[in-house]
Design a protein around this motif. Sequence first.
Motif, PDB file in Angstrom:
ATOM      1  N   LEU A  80       0.922  -1.225   0.062  1.00 24.29           N
ATOM      2  CA  LEU A  80       0.061   0.018   0.036  1.00 24.29           C
ATOM      3  C   LEU A  80       0.926   1.253   0.049  1.00 24.29           C
ATOM      4  CD1 LEU A  80      -2.760   1.432   0.090  1.00 24.29           C
ATOM      5  CD2 LEU A  80      -2.482   1.145   2.996  1.00 24.29           C
ATOM      6  N   PHE A  81       0.799   2.116  -1.120  1.00 28.77           N
ATOM      7  CA  PHE A  81       1.458   3.396  -1.030  1.00 28.77           C
ATOM      8  C   PHE A  81       0.414   4.488  -1.310  1.00 28.77           C
ATOM      9  CE2 PHE A  81       3.675  -0.198  -3.279  1.00 28.77           C
ATOM     10  CZ  PHE A  81       4.745  -0.180  -2.647  1.00 28.77           C
ATOM     11  N   LEU A  82       0.762   5.381  -0.230  1.00 29.23           N
ATOM     12  CA  LEU A  82       0.019   6.591   0.015  1.00 29.23           C
ATOM     13  C   LEU A  82       0.913   7.878  -0.363  1.00 29.23           C
ATOM     14  CD1 LEU A  82      -1.899   4.624   1.208  1.00 29.23           C
ATOM     15  CD2 LEU A  82      -2.435   6.245   2.709  1.00 29.23           C
ATOM     16  N   LEU A  83       0.478   8.609  -1.626  1.00 29.33           N
ATOM     17  CA  LEU A  83       1.138  10.120  -2.002  1.00 29.33           C
ATOM     18  C   LEU A  83       0.211  10.764  -1.571  1.00 29.33           C
ATOM     19  CD1 LEU A  83       1.981   7.424  -3.904  1.00 29.33           C
ATOM     20  CD2 LEU A  83       4.055   8.887  -4.304  1.00 29.33           C
ATOM     21  N   TRP A  84       0.556  12.178  -1.042  1.00 29.51           N
ATOM     22  CA  TRP A  84      -0.256  13.413  -0.981  1.00 29.51           C
ATOM     23  C   TRP A  84      -2.053  13.051  -0.733  1.00 29.51           C
ATOM     24  CZ3 TRP A  84       3.392  12.842  -5.047  1.00 29.51           C
ATOM     25  CH2 TRP A  84       4.549  13.806  -4.684  1.00 29.51           C
ATOM     26  N   ARG A 109       3.256  -4.282   3.407  1.00 31.70           N
ATOM     27  CA  ARG A 109       4.177  -3.473   3.373  1.00 31.70           C
ATOM     28  C   ARG A 109       3.304  -1.879   2.814  1.00 31.70           C
ATOM     29  NH1 ARG A 109       7.859  -2.327  -2.262  1.00 31.70           N
ATOM     30  NH2 ARG A 109       9.026  -0.354  -1.366  1.00 31.70           N
ATOM     31  N   LEU A 110       3.618  -0.994   3.824  1.00 35.77           N
ATOM     32  CA  LEU A 110       2.855   0.304   3.746  1.00 35.77           C
ATOM     33  C   LEU A 110       3.914   1.455   3.672  1.00 35.77           C
ATOM     34  CD1 LEU A 110       0.528   2.539   4.309  1.00 35.77           C
ATOM     35  CD2 LEU A 110       0.952   2.315   7.050  1.00 35.77           C
ATOM     36  N   GLU A 111       3.547   2.265   2.958  1.00 35.04           N
ATOM     37  CA  GLU A 111       4.642   3.221   2.577  1.00 35.04           C
ATOM     38  C   GLU A 111       3.762   4.833   2.225  1.00 35.04           C
ATOM     39  OE1 GLU A 111       7.773   3.377   0.077  1.00 35.04           O
ATOM     40  OE2 GLU A 111       8.734   1.190   0.731  1.00 35.04           O
ATOM     41  N   THR A 112       4.164   5.757   3.179  1.00 27.57           N
ATOM     42  CA  THR A 112       3.179   7.107   2.878  1.00 27.57           C
ATOM     43  C   THR A 112       4.488   8.050   2.797  1.00 27.57           C
ATOM     44  OG1 THR A 112       3.131   7.733   5.284  1.00 27.57           O
ATOM     45  CG2 THR A 112       1.451   6.238   4.526  1.00 27.57           C
ATOM     46  N   PHE A 113       3.827   9.077   1.874  1.00 25.89           N
ATOM     47  CA  PHE A 113       4.720  10.231   1.703  1.00 25.89           C
ATOM     48  C   PHE A 113       3.685  11.508   1.383  1.00 25.89           C
ATOM     49  CE2 PHE A 113       6.826  13.226  -1.298  1.00 25.89           C
ATOM     50  CZ  PHE A 113       7.966  13.559  -0.553  1.00 25.89           C
ATOM     51  N   GLU A 125       1.032  -4.799  11.980  1.00 30.60           N
ATOM     52  CA  GLU A 125       1.495  -5.941  13.089  1.00 30.60           C
ATOM     53  C   GLU A 125       1.759  -6.982  12.109  1.00 30.60           C
ATOM     54  OE1 GLU A 125      -1.388  -7.586  15.529  1.00 30.60           O
ATOM     55  OE2 GLU A 125      -2.905  -7.659  13.765  1.00 30.60           O
ATOM     56  N   GLN A 126       1.861  -8.253  12.651  1.00 28.32           N
ATOM     57  CA  GLN A 126       1.936  -9.720  11.907  1.00 28.32           C
ATOM     58  C   GLN A 126       2.894  -9.399  10.704  1.00 28.32           C
ATOM     59  OE1 GLN A 126      -1.758 -11.042  10.989  1.00 28.32           O
ATOM     60  NE2 GLN A 126      -2.384 -11.172  13.259  1.00 28.32           N
ATOM     61  N   GLY A 127       4.220  -8.871  10.998  1.00 28.57           N
ATOM     62  CA  GLY A 127       5.250  -9.045  10.142  1.00 28.57           C
ATOM     63  C   GLY A 127       5.128  -7.663   9.185  1.00 28.57           C
ATOM     64  N   GLY A 128       4.193  -6.782   9.278  1.00 30.23           N
ATOM     65  CA  GLY A 128       3.870  -5.740   8.589  1.00 30.23           C
ATOM     66  C   GLY A 128       4.960  -4.712   8.812  1.00 30.23           C
ATOM     67  N   THR A 129       5.345  -3.913   7.745  1.00 26.71           N
ATOM     68  CA  THR A 129       6.310  -2.791   7.632  1.00 26.71           C
ATOM     69  C   THR A 129       5.692  -1.538   7.492  1.00 26.71           C
ATOM     70  OG1 THR A 129       7.105  -3.186   5.500  1.00 26.71           O
ATOM     71  CG2 THR A 129       8.111  -4.315   7.241  1.00 26.71           C
ATOM     72  N   ALA A 130       6.029  -0.419   8.108  1.00 25.32           N
ATOM     73  CA  ALA A 130       5.296   0.812   7.895  1.00 25.32           C
ATOM     74  C   ALA A 130       6.447   1.928   7.499  1.00 25.32           C
ATOM     75  CB  ALA A 130       4.184   1.009   9.151  1.00 25.32           C
ATOM     76  N   ARG A 131       6.568   2.653   6.672  1.00 25.27           N
ATOM     77  CA  ARG A 131       7.450   3.611   6.454  1.00 25.27           C
ATOM     78  C   ARG A 131       6.671   4.966   6.117  1.00 25.27           C
ATOM     79  NH1 ARG A 131      11.359   5.170   1.508  1.00 25.27           N
ATOM     80  NH2 ARG A 131      12.770   6.545   2.746  1.00 25.27           N
ATOM     81  N   GLY A 184      -2.317   3.203  21.520  1.00 27.28           N
ATOM     82  CA  GLY A 184      -1.844   3.589  20.218  1.00 27.28           C
ATOM     83  C   GLY A 184      -2.756   4.441  19.542  1.00 27.28           C
ATOM     84  N   GLY A 185      -2.840   5.821  19.918  1.00 26.20           N
ATOM     85  CA  GLY A 185      -4.118   6.768  19.276  1.00 26.20           C
ATOM     86  C   GLY A 185      -3.559   6.874  18.130  1.00 26.20           C
ATOM     87  N   GLY A 186      -2.182   7.341  18.074  1.00 26.27           N
ATOM     88  CA  GLY A 186      -1.767   7.836  16.426  1.00 26.27           C
ATOM     89  C   GLY A 186      -1.194   6.378  15.564  1.00 26.27           C
ATOM     90  N   LEU A 187      -0.366   5.754  16.272  1.00 29.04           N
ATOM     91  CA  LEU A 187      -0.043   4.263  15.567  1.00 29.04           C
ATOM     92  C   LEU A 187       0.126   3.358  16.670  1.00 29.04           C
ATOM     93  CD1 LEU A 187       1.732   2.846  13.675  1.00 29.04           C
ATOM     94  CD2 LEU A 187       3.882   3.893  14.440  1.00 29.04           C
ATOM     95  N   LEU A 188      -0.379   2.244  16.350  1.00 31.71           N
ATOM     96  CA  LEU A 188      -0.186   0.999  17.127  1.00 31.71           C
ATOM     97  C   LEU A 188       0.868   0.001  16.234  1.00 31.71           C
ATOM     98  CD1 LEU A 188      -0.777  -2.243  17.863  1.00 31.71           C
ATOM     99  CD2 LEU A 188      -0.855  -0.714  19.896  1.00 31.71           C
ATOM    100  N   ASN A 189       1.923  -0.182  16.873  1.00 32.98           N
ATOM    101  CA  ASN A 189       3.020  -1.187  16.093  1.00 32.98           C
ATOM    102  C   ASN A 189       2.913  -2.391  16.941  1.00 32.98           C
ATOM    103  OD1 ASN A 189       5.429  -1.148  14.236  1.00 32.98           O
ATOM    104  ND2 ASN A 189       6.113  -2.261  16.103  1.00 32.98           N
ATOM    105  N   GLY A 190       2.276  -3.443  16.465  1.00 35.46           N
ATOM    106  CA  GLY A 190       1.907  -4.715  17.215  1.00 35.46           C
ATOM    107  C   GLY A 190       2.849  -5.634  16.910  1.00 35.46           C
ATOM    108  N   VAL A 191       2.521  -6.842  17.466  1.00 39.64           N
ATOM    109  CA  VAL A 191       3.301  -8.009  17.537  1.00 39.64           C
ATOM    110  C   VAL A 191       3.982  -8.206  16.054  1.00 39.64           C
ATOM    111  CG1 VAL A 191       3.701 -10.399  18.083  1.00 39.64           C
ATOM    112  CG2 VAL A 191       2.523  -8.851  19.701  1.00 39.64           C
ATOM    113  N   GLY A 192       5.316  -8.375  15.739  1.00 37.12           N
ATOM    114  CA  GLY A 192       5.598  -8.803  14.245  1.00 37.12           C
ATOM    115  C   GLY A 192       5.865  -7.425  13.498  1.00 37.12           C
ATOM    116  N   GLY A 193       5.336  -6.326  13.895  1.00 39.41           N
ATOM    117  CA  GLY A 193       5.430  -5.101  13.068  1.00 39.41           C
ATOM    118  C   GLY A 193       6.533  -4.457  13.438  1.00 39.41           C
TER     119      GLY A 193
END
Length: 279
Positions: free
Chosen positions: A142-146, A172-176, A195-201, A216-225
């Motif tokens: 998932l890629f988010l731009l503007w 896979r999550l990337e935002t810009f 979570e669960q092996g997910g990556t967020a950039r 995690g009001g803004g971000l919850l980095n869960g187990v495996g994330g």
Amino acid sequence: MTVPCSGPSGGASGLATAVANANLAGHGTIRLAANCNYDFTTTAETGTRGSDALPIIRGNITIFGGPSTHIRRTGGTPFRLIEVAAGARLTVNGIFIEGGDAGVFPGGAILSARGTVVLESVTVRNSTADNGAGIANDSGSLFLLWTLVTGNTTRHANGFGGGGAGIYNDGRLETFNTRISFNTANTSGGGIYSEQGGTARLVHTTLNNNSARFNGGGLLNGVGGRSLLEATLVTANNAADGGGIFDNPGPGTVSLFGSLVTGNSPNNCRPVGAISGCS
């Protein structure tokens, strides 16, 4: 293919037909009308994870709109708007996607089930689901731009979900240059639940005014994330604990580079000391 705002080949039914034709061809570019509402009251397809306004995306499809083009659920039984199948790719540019309701399933507006979704200059808003009320990225990319993700709410419908009101991610999550704001989670991860092996950039991204009932009001980095925030602002979010960021696995799985976590309630980061550079 151009889908007009109205007429025999236009509107919501015309858009559904255009997606079906692109699926058959394996690819396609669809242009929507400016200042037009493509309003859905019925579904085109029902899969294993609920019903969808559009046929499930199975090819490489691009949908352009703007200015002020809307894809909306405006009535009928609960259904999400867009689902992307494994191996498929959807690119959306310049469109409001709003009002989806996936019921007990994930992805109120958009569900990527091991597919790839690229959103550029898109607003995802006012949708609901069990997980990922705005967007659920299930082992996809998932890629988010503007892009803006706002006003989405999870409802904890099946008794164990309710997380990731803005975005649920285990891929896979990337935002810009993106803003994730004013989303409300019935459990945890008001803005993002990864979570669960997910990556967020998150790069040049703002998480603000999101809320979670638990962590995690803004971000919850869960187990495996694993989450990386670069030049990103996390502010004015709230939760029972970890108003800004809650790192469930512990030290080293959330990294801040040139980022600011401030003004969250009742605290910025939890557990204490788990996230270097966050007070």
